[in-house]
Design an enzyme around this catalytic site. Structure first.
Site, mmCIF file in Angstrom:
data_model
loop_
_atom_site.group_PDB
_atom_site.id
_atom_site.type_symbol
_atom_site.label_atom_id
_atom_site.label_comp_id
_atom_site.label_asym_id
_atom_site.label_seq_id
_atom_site.Cartn_x
_atom_site.Cartn_y
_atom_site.Cartn_z
ATOM 1 N NE ARG A 57 67.101 -22.081 12.991
ATOM 2 C CZ ARG A 57 68.318 -21.891 13.461
ATOM 3 N NH1 ARG A 57 69.357 -22.096 12.688
ATOM 4 N NH2 ARG A 57 68.503 -21.509 14.712
ATOM 5 C CD GLU A 82 60.781 -21.342 22.792
ATOM 6 O OE1 GLU A 82 60.396 -21.951 21.773
ATOM 7 O OE2 GLU A 82 61.069 -20.119 22.783
ATOM 8 C CG ASN A 136 60.287 -18.533 14.035
ATOM 9 O OD1 ASN A 136 60.900 -18.282 15.057
ATOM 10 N ND2 ASN A 136 60.809 -18.395 12.834
ATOM 11 C CE LYS A 169 67.187 -24.167 17.401
ATOM 12 N NZ LYS A 169 66.993 -22.969 18.176
ATOM 13 C CG HIS A 198 61.109 -15.662 24.150
ATOM 14 N ND1 HIS A 198 60.744 -14.960 23.021
ATOM 15 C CD2 HIS A 198 61.421 -16.917 23.724
ATOM 16 C CE1 HIS A 198 60.836 -15.747 21.964
ATOM 17 N NE2 HIS A 198 61.248 -16.936 22.361
ATOM 18 C CD GLU A 250 63.487 -18.894 10.322
ATOM 19 O OE1 GLU A 250 64.046 -19.118 11.406
ATOM 20 O OE2 GLU A 250 62.593 -18.051 10.157
ATOM 21 C CG HIS A 257 58.897 -12.339 18.345
ATOM 22 N ND1 HIS A 257 59.570 -12.713 17.212
ATOM 23 C CD2 HIS A 257 59.443 -13.074 19.349
ATOM 24 C CE1 HIS A 257 60.468 -13.631 17.520
ATOM 25 N NE2 HIS A 257 60.407 -13.872 18.805
ATOM 26 N NE ARG A 282 86.874 -7.325 8.867
ATOM 27 C CZ ARG A 282 88.087 -6.746 8.964
ATOM 28 N NH1 ARG A 282 89.130 -7.457 9.363
ATOM 29 N NH2 ARG A 282 88.238 -5.490 8.639
ATOM 30 C CE LYS A 332 66.382 -18.500 13.458
ATOM 31 N NZ LYS A 332 64.913 -18.441 13.607
ATOM 32 C CG HIS A 357 58.610 -17.853 18.335
ATOM 33 N ND1 HIS A 357 58.100 -19.076 18.725
ATOM 34 C CD2 HIS A 357 59.809 -17.748 18.961
ATOM 35 C CE1 HIS A 357 58.959 -19.673 19.538
ATOM 36 N NE2 HIS A 357 60.001 -18.890 19.694
#
Ligand code: NAD
Ligand code: GLY
Length: 360
Positions: free
Chosen positions: A240, A184, A244, A226, A264, A236, A251, A120, A142, A247
């Site tokens: 935030r 990036e 993306n 960042k 990526h 987000e 993606h 956990r 993330k 992206h």
């Protein structure tokens, strides 16, 4: 060495950026480490940096063992995640054992997710070894694995205890991977800082040539941007999402081509050009603005055009995007160079016109 702090509601932590930091890892990380550590890396990075890190921790009295995963985006999945849990269980790792992610974004994202869920929640540290992970994925918490139907679909927001970016690890990084990281870097200029874009136009050739002071400047600047954004919006709910940029299209390219075939960063590069074209369609920026971004991506040896596939496939992939809300697709675009926006798109014809040159 330069240090930055990320301050989020859930946790505050330092980012150490500099050269030869792996040689002093135990000293730098001592306040953030428990007495036992699991170093999780892959079969490419292990022969390069694992012994150095492990010996350094041993020397400081931190017991450690390693878990070595197969290398590649195609292994960012349940089966490989489970290998981390197997290794932790077999070595009787406790809840306080620090998980150390030694590698690029794939290792960082998977180890972060393992840390978020092992007993956990176990502490973890990011030691990013690619440019992409140093400027982006190691910061901000993330964590995720991919689902065959969508990128990074299973994951958690879970912040590391610390991030250590040793620029010397980039000496062994292949040129194609360095370029993927530069996508990036260029993204940060496009979404939030016109001056940084100008700096990049002057310095992109030095970055491609792995000039150390220029790389340190770029990593520091991107991490600073960042950290500011994540500190304001950890999970987000708003700004935030700007991170993306490119992206949603990117993606879709990664999923359509099969994970690992387009890197990526390469998919993000072509995706950024599509995001620019969408912003042109919406009357926000003009063709010269798009050309500026294209020139930078070209100079970084990145693809500026997506692969050709059916419009329906694009839509199918993009409907799985995490920004979709109440069934409506949301895209990150540009109001102008250096200022991102979030736009809802309900008229599919706008998307069709954006993608038209690349449809079969
Ligand atoms: P990667 O982790 O696959 O690393 C790229 C390749 O370089 C791999 O083959 C790796 O073994 C190798 N490598 C790593 N360091 C090396 C070194 N120093 N020397 C030689 N080889 C080295 O890819 P990446 O570009 O680092 O990360 C991409 C991943 O990051 C994607 O899965 C993406 O979704 C994720 N990502 C996450 C975030 C986030 O906020 N969590 C942000 C951006 C990207
Ligand atoms: N790379 C996107 C984010 O961290 O939010």
């Amino acid at each position: 060495m330069r240090t930055l702090n990320v301050n989020t509601p859930s946790h505050s932590y330092p980012i150490f950026i500099g050269e030869h930091l792996l040689d002093n890892a135990a000293d730098l990380l001592q306040p953030y480490l428990s007495k036992q550590a699991a170093i999780i890396t892959n079969e490419t990075i292990a022969p390069l940096y694992l012994d150095k890190l492990s010996a350094n921790l041993n020397h400081a009295g931190i017991r450690n063992f390693s878990i070595i995963l197969p290398d590649g985006e195609q292994y960012k999945d349940w089966q490989t995640l489970n290998l981390i849990f197997d290794g932790l269980m077999q070595n009787r790792a406790e809840r306080k054992t620090t998980l150390i992610a030694l590698g690029g974004g794939v290792i960082g994202d998977m180890v972060g997710f393992a840390a978020a869920t092992y007993q956990r929640g176990a502490p973890f540290i990011q030691i990013p070894t690619t440019l992409l992970s140093q400027v982006d994925s190691s910061v901000g918490g993330k964590t995720a694995i991919n689902h065959p139907l969508g990128k990074n679909m299973i994951g958690a927001f879970y912040q590391p205890q610390a991030v250590l970016a040793d620029l010397n690890t980039l000496s062994t990084l292949p040129a194609r991977e360095l370029s993927a990281g530069l996508a990036e870097v260029i993204k940060y200029g496009a979404l939030g800082d016109e001056h940084f874009l100008e700096w990049l136009e002057k310095n992109i050739h030095l970055l491609v040539a792995k000039d150390s002071p220029t790389l340190i400047e770029a990593v520091y600047h991107c991490c600073h941007m960042k950290a500011e954004i994540v500190s304001q919006d950890e999970t987000e709910q708003g700004i935030r999402a700007w991170l993306n940029l490119g992206h949603t299209f990117g993606h879709a390219i990664e999923a359509e081509q099969g994970y690992g075939n387009w890197l990526h960063g390469e998919a993000v590069a072509a995706g950024m050009i599509l995001a620019c074209r969408l912003s042109e369609e919406l009357g926000c920026i003009n063709a010269q603005d798009t050309q500026k971004i294209r020139n930078l991506l070209d100079a970084a040896h990145l693809p500026v055009e997506p692969p050709c596939f059916d419009f329906e496939r694009w839509i199918e992939h993009m409907k799985h995007d995490k920004k979709v809300s109440s069934g409506i697709m949301r895209f990150i675009g540009l109001d102008k160079l250096g200022k991102a926006n979030i736009t809802e798109i309900t008229d599919m014809e706008i998307l069709r016109r954006t993608l038209q040159p690349y449809l079969p």
